[in-house]
Design an enzyme around this catalytic site. Structure first.
Site, short mmCIF file in Angstrom:
data_model
loop_
_atom_site.label_atom_id
_atom_site.label_comp_id
_atom_site.label_asym_id
_atom_site.label_seq_id
_atom_site.Cartn_x
_atom_site.Cartn_y
_atom_site.Cartn_z
N CYS A 2 0.84 -1.20 0.00
CA CYS A 2 0.00 0.00 0.00
C CYS A 2 0.87 1.25 0.00
CB CYS A 2 -0.88 0.03 1.23
SG CYS A 2 -1.89 -1.43 1.39
N ARG A 27 3.78 0.99 -7.09
CA ARG A 27 3.86 -0.07 -6.09
C ARG A 27 2.77 -1.12 -6.33
NH1 ARG A 27 6.24 2.37 -1.04
NH2 ARG A 27 5.04 0.88 0.15
N TRP A 77 -3.37 -2.24 -1.62
CA TRP A 77 -3.10 -3.54 -2.24
C TRP A 77 -3.72 -4.55 -1.29
CZ3 TRP A 77 -0.15 -8.07 -1.44
CH2 TRP A 77 0.16 -8.79 -2.60
N ASN A 101 -0.61 0.46 6.10
CA ASN A 101 0.11 -0.43 5.17
C ASN A 101 0.67 -1.58 5.99
OD1 ASN A 101 1.70 -1.63 3.18
ND2 ASN A 101 3.42 -0.23 3.54
N GLY A 102 0.38 -2.81 5.61
CA GLY A 102 0.91 -3.95 6.36
C GLY A 102 -0.22 -4.82 6.87
N GLU A 491 15.08 -15.57 -15.22
CA GLU A 491 14.74 -14.15 -15.21
C GLU A 491 13.86 -13.79 -16.43
OE1 GLU A 491 14.64 -11.86 -13.23
OE2 GLU A 491 14.72 -9.98 -14.33
N LYS A 495 10.15 -12.29 -16.07
CA LYS A 495 9.76 -11.00 -16.67
C LYS A 495 8.50 -11.18 -17.51
CE LYS A 495 11.49 -8.53 -14.95
NZ LYS A 495 12.60 -8.49 -14.01
N GLU A 498 5.37 -11.98 -15.46
CA GLU A 498 5.05 -10.84 -14.61
C GLU A 498 4.29 -9.75 -15.38
OE1 GLU A 498 8.71 -9.03 -13.31
OE2 GLU A 498 7.75 -8.10 -11.57
N HIS A 514 14.03 -34.18 -18.24
CA HIS A 514 13.61 -34.82 -16.99
C HIS A 514 12.16 -34.47 -16.64
CE1 HIS A 514 17.63 -36.29 -16.36
NE2 HIS A 514 18.08 -35.10 -16.66
N LYS A 617 5.66 -3.26 -6.12
CA LYS A 617 7.07 -3.01 -6.36
C LYS A 617 7.92 -3.42 -5.17
CE LYS A 617 10.57 -1.36 -8.68
NZ LYS A 617 11.04 -2.17 -9.81
O1 M6R Z 1 13.12 -5.18 -3.83
P1 M6R Z 1 13.64 -6.58 -4.05
O2 M6R Z 1 14.77 -6.60 -5.01
O3 M6R Z 1 13.96 -7.28 -2.77
O4 M6R Z 1 12.41 -7.35 -4.69
C1 M6R Z 1 12.42 -8.73 -4.87
C2 M6R Z 1 11.32 -9.16 -5.82
O5 M6R Z 1 10.07 -8.86 -5.28
C3 M6R Z 1 11.44 -8.48 -7.18
O6 M6R Z 1 12.70 -8.72 -7.75
C4 M6R Z 1 10.36 -8.98 -8.15
O7 M6R Z 1 10.55 -10.31 -8.45
C5 M6R Z 1 10.40 -8.08 -9.38
N1 M6R Z 1 9.14 -7.42 -9.57
C6 M6R Z 1 10.76 -8.78 -10.62
O8 M6R Z 1 10.73 -7.96 -11.74
#
Ligand code: M6R
Length: 622
Positions: A2, A27, A77, A101-102, A491, A495, A498, A514, A617
């Site tokens: 949030c 965020r 959120w 937030n939390g 990665e 991406k 995501e 496998h 974020k």
């Molecule tokens: O802020 P951080 O690097 O600790 O975040 C870790 C993950 O939440 C972050 O890398 C997430 O996987 C990204 N949105 C990927 O693009």
């Protein structure tokens, strides 16, 4: 998670709250709202969905609201309760208004207690319950600050809270009880409280990062900090942030993510400049700093991280083991946290986190500190929790990253880890200085090569967009690679899922047979990362198995690797200049390719590239 912004001062509150919340939109959120103090009390405008809905409500509201000088806003959120208008923040309980937030972990007990006292919560949230605690304390005679302090006693879980009361106009209380909260003095008079410095940076670069267990009281006169438990005043110094406001605009790009991909050459140079001492005559001249001193005694490294940061560390493992010859393990923070890991003496733990706030990574570092294990953070945000709680920090100088997908922070993390590898290799004499000098010379060339690769009409850009056009009907994607290209494959798949919501998997090429090869058929796209490195031949032999099963193969490899190119249906070549680089550096060149693939695919699919659904974020809850 949030986003929170609170303002009291000379400006119109809406002029601070709305742009502040817009800065926090990255965020991720599903509803939004603001509360404004007017003569007859505090009024709330909130809505499910986008912040624009709240702006529309405000536009149609009384002039007194527009003119208010005190208020707070929130982007939610959802955790407890659906993303509805009723569950959106701020919440009003009697004369008390709050945003949160939390998570309040003992909210069920709290709810029972609140109901017994005769209150009738209207939302499904844990947040609203806190308002009743404050209300009851104020009814017993406490002022707002005392009431907030008392209400925190017995509350479990990490959160931050901002609270106002109609009984104390012009006062905003902020509490950091785990989740991040910052405050800043408005040079025009008054103050701002926010969950993230980006909401305040347009007004001042001097940001106060609250500590866990601290409270801030914002009024027209500025800020007073207090210890949450004792109420005693705490003296705080601001941190000067070097982020420029320009970096928070799209700068002519259609999305932040695309802009941030293009910023990579510059942020790599900035990160290098910030960490090196060019007067030193060693192959990897890291400037003398606490984090470097901690590395000197390390006999084993453990990286802890989540998501993309975990991928950066996983690539780094190959580098450190091969150059410095010291054991490295890379752990998912959420798993490591609850494991009885064996930590021999000489272990140094490195938490990698661009935000510096990821709950699991932070929890691991906190726990290890109590066990007297030296900890280092690799962070992008000065003043963030990890940067303050780790024993020492290497900062990446990527500037603010607004797109939820990590791009420029990823490559700058890679850079820091490569520097660690080279530095430790020199110290341990595990690799000759001549080889290390070549590694470093080549590292410095990487930003230039990237800059050419990312030119608008470069062959890489054309090949990537062409490939995306050719696989419009793909039903899913596999990314495969070996060696450093294995975490890069993970990665690439992360991406893509995501931001484009495609089905995507990353696999070590050798693992395909496998199990996952059963998934490969017509309609699947296999992205094979096979630069000319140690592992290229093995990867290519795995590719034959895939080809035989009818998938479309998109190869990424050396531009003159004709054999590989012939096997592939689609092709993205690494730039010629990359051929002379130390092979270990190739991940730096693969990274913008997988980023652009996912970006263009997401644009084609019409998703919200910078704010993908369900994501945040910085993940400040477990
Ligand atoms: O802020 P951080 O690097 O600790 O975040 C870790 C993950 O939440 C972050 O890398 C997430 O996987 C990204 N949105 C990927 O693009």
């Amino acid at each position: 998670m949030c986003g929170i912004v609170g303002y009291v001062g000379q400006r119109k509150a809406v002029d601070v709250l709305i742009p502040g919340l817009q800065r926090l939109e990255y965020r991720g959120y599903d509803s939004a709202g603001i509360a404004l103090q007017v003569e007859k009390g505090i009024e709330i405008k909130k809505s499910e969905g986008r912040l624009e809905n709240v702006e529309r409500l405000l536009n149609g509201s009384a002039e007194s609201l527009q003119k208010s000088h005190t208020g707070m806003g929130h982007t939610r959120w959802a955790t407890h309760g659906k993303p509805t208008t009723q569950n959106a923040h701020p919440h009003k309980t009697g004369h008390v208004v709050l945003v949160h937030n939390g998570i309040i972990e003992n909210y069920l007990d709290l709810k029972r207690d609140i109901l017994t006292r005769g209150h009738k919560p209207v939302s499904e949230t844990d947040s609203e319950l806190f308002g009743y605690l404050v209300l009851d304390e104020m009814d017993k005679g406490a002022n707002l600050a005392e009431a907030v302090r008392k209400s925190f006693v017995g509350l479990h879980g990490q959160c931050s809270m901002v609270v106002m009361s109609e009984k104390e106009p012009g006062v905003i209380i902020g509490v950091r009880n785990g989740s991040p909260l910052v405050a800043a003095v408005d040079p025009q008079g008054g103050a701002i409280i926010a969950s993230d410095a980006q909401a305040a940076i347009s007004y001042t670069k001097d940001i106060f990062f609250l500590d866990h267990g601290e409270m801030v009281i914002a009024t027209n006169k500025g800020l007073v900090f207090e210890d949450l438990k004792t109420g005693k005043t705490v003296k705080r110094e601001p941190v000067k942030l070097d982020w420029s406001v320009d970096k928070m605009n799209k700068g002519g790009f259609p999305h932040y993510m695309l802009k941030e991909i293009h910023e990579q050459p510059v942020v790599l140079v900035d990160t290098l400049n910030a960490l090196l001492d060019r007067n030193k005559h060693t192959p990897f001249p890291l400037s003398d700093q606490p984090a470097v001193r901690l590395l000197e005694n390390a006999r084993q490294l453990i990286f802890v991280a989540c998501g993309t940061s975990w991928h950066a560390a996983s690539i780094g493992k190959y580098w450190i083991e091969s150059l410095a010859k010291i054991p490295v393990s890379v752990e998912l923070a959420s798993e490591f946290r609850y494991r009885d890991a064996v930590l021999p003496s000489g272990t140094v733990v490195i938490g990698v986190s661009q935000s510096g706030e990821t709950a699991d990574t932070l929890a691991v570092l906190r726990d290890l500190k109590t066990k007297k294990i030296p900890t280092i953070g690799i962070c992008n945000v000065r003043g963030s929790s990890i940067s303050r709680e780790a024993d020492a920090v290497f900062y990446t100088s990527a500037g603010p990253e607004i797109g939820v997908a990590a791009t420029k922070t990823f490559s700058s993390q890679l850079l820091v880890i490569y520097l660690i590898a080279g530095y430790m290799a020199h110290k341990s004499r595990a690799t000759s200085d001549t080889t290390l000098a070549k590694c470093f010379e080549d590292l410095v060339k990487v930003p230039h090569i990237l800059s050419d690769m990312l030119e608008p009409d470069s062959s890489m850009v054309r090949q990537v967009t062409g490939a995306v056009d050719s696989v419009k009907d793909a039903k899913g994607f596999f990314f495969i690679g070996r060696g450093t290209s294995f975490p890069m494959a993970l990665e690439g798949a992360l991406k893509l899922k995501e931001i484009s919501y495609d089905y995507a998997e990353g696999y070590a090429a050798g693992e395909l047979k496998h199990g996952p090869i059963a998934m490969i058929d017509l309609g699947m796209v296999v992205v094979v990362l096979a630069p000319k490195d140690l592992w290229r031949d093995k990867t290519v032999s795995n590719l034959e198995e895939v080809k035989a099963r009818g998938a479309t193969i998109l190869g990424i490899g050396d531009t003159e690797d004709h054999d590989l190119k012939t096997l592939c249906d689609l092709w993205v070549g690494l730039p010629k200049e990359g051929r002379a680089l130390e092979k270990g550096l190739l991940p730096f060149l693969l990274s913008p390719i997988v980023q652009l693939l996912s970006y263009h695919r997401a644009v084609y699919r019409g998703t919200d590239v910078d704010k993908p659904r369900n994501l945040a974020k910085s993940v400040t809850v477990e």
